[in-house]
Write an enzyme that holds these catalytic residues in place. Structure first.
Site, mmCIF file in Angstrom:
data_model
loop_
_atom_site.group_PDB
_atom_site.id
_atom_site.type_symbol
_atom_site.label_atom_id
_atom_site.label_comp_id
_atom_site.label_asym_id
_atom_site.label_seq_id
_atom_site.Cartn_x
_atom_site.Cartn_y
_atom_site.Cartn_z
ATOM 1 N N LEU A 1 33.542 39.813 39.640
ATOM 2 C CA LEU A 1 33.454 39.211 38.164
ATOM 3 C C LEU A 1 33.779 40.287 37.217
ATOM 4 C CD1 LEU A 1 30.380 36.869 37.558
ATOM 5 C CD2 LEU A 1 30.813 39.498 38.516
ATOM 6 N N SER A 2 33.934 39.150 35.843
ATOM 7 C CA SER A 2 33.543 40.514 34.320
ATOM 8 C C SER A 2 32.388 40.732 34.614
ATOM 9 C CB SER A 2 34.948 40.014 34.024
ATOM 10 O OG SER A 2 36.079 39.600 33.625
ATOM 11 N N HIS B 1 44.202 46.131 33.500
ATOM 12 C CA HIS B 1 44.620 46.218 35.079
ATOM 13 C C HIS B 1 46.188 47.283 34.834
ATOM 14 C CE1 HIS B 1 42.120 44.049 36.701
ATOM 15 N NE2 HIS B 1 42.417 42.559 36.269
#
Length: 286
Positions: free
Chosen positions: A56-57, A155
């Site tokens: 998760l962030s 990404h």
């Protein structure tokens, strides 16, 4: 024991988890139900407590800390790894830098409200408020087609935007490093607090072992990574892994934990999250 494990299909995550989920290491009797999700879906899944273990962030973790704890292994954190703001019209760069354009007038594509990327955008450019949430892999094309003025990319898109005739407005990782002197915490691995302490420690060790196996056997995960990657070019995949999987992925250490706490304290200072009282990190297993 079977556990629900969720992470993104991006090369850094598939590189990290390949050995674990394909039993290339001894999994100590644990089995995993694996789910592949976009980063914002991972964040929302953790909010709903759908997963036992999840990427998760770090921004999102601030809202999930009551029910999840951070593992020492598996993080995406470091220097030079931050999200980028890109545009199609290079004249925008000068206008933004010279403050000759109303930032509120710009339409910006973001990869998710709860992403660390969006948190950094809010810190660096608080006047940017016209945001459109998109799947991270769709943002480049939205900028190319003129659907948005700016795109916030993460990404593997870091390595492909210039090939599509797009331009960098700001590297938010460099901005963070320049203004804080800390590495940028992008994403981590969270485990349910309700799991037994022994299970949490086992999972932390297994992820560490999976990463170490991947580094020792760099070609072992190649077919798995390519089967899920948005960007199939071998060199881009290699650059992606080299950038996001590093010593902090093996173990956060004191430097990594300090960077995460700095991010959390910044969010508290900006009144984005309430005061933190919980122990955020799994105790060191060494």
């Amino acid at each position: 024991m079977k556990l629900k494990l969720a992470f993104s299909p991006c090369p850094n995550d598939t590189f990290i988890f390949d050995a674990l989920i394909h039993s290339k290491i001894d999994t100590r009797g644990y089995q995993f139900e694996v789910l592949y999700e976009d980063v914002e879906n991972l964040n929302k899944g953790v909010f709903d407590e759908q997963y036992d273990i999840s990427k998760l962030s770090y921004h999102a973790y601030a809202y999930a800390r009551n029910n999840y704890q951070l593992l020492n292994s598996g993080s995406a954190l470091g220097f030079g790894v931050g999200p980028l703001i890109i545009c199609k019209d290079p004249s925008l760069i000068d206008k933004i830098n010279e403050n000759t354009i109303d930032l509120k007038s710009l339409k910006v594509a973001i990869p998710g409200v709860y992403t660390t990327a969006n948190f950094l955008l809010g810190i660096a450019y608080p006047a940017i408020t016209n945001k459109v949430t998109m799947l991270f892999s769709s943002i480049e094309e939205a900028v190319v087609q003129g659907e948005v003025d700016l795109g916030l990319i993460i990404h593997e898109n870091r390595f492909t935007y210039s090939d599509k005739g797009l331009f960098k407005v700001e590297d938010l990782g460099e901005y963070w490093e320049r203004t804080t002197q800390h590495p940028i915490p992008l994403g981590g691995i969270a485990v349910k607090r309700s799991l037994p302490d022994g299970v949490k420690k086992d999972i932390n060790e297994l992820i560490k072992e999976s990463i170490e196996y991947a580094f020792k056997n760099p070609y072992s995960s190649k077919s798995f990574i390519k089967s899920l990657s948005q960007e199939m070019d071998d060199e881009v995949i290699k650059q992606h892994i080299d950038l996001y999987v590093n010593k902090f992925s093996i173990d956060l250490g004191s430097v990594g934990k300090e960077a995460i706490m700095f991010l959390m304290n910044k969010a508290i200072e900006l009144e984005l999250i309430p005061q933190i009282d919980e122990d955020l990190f799994l105790n060191s297993i060494r």
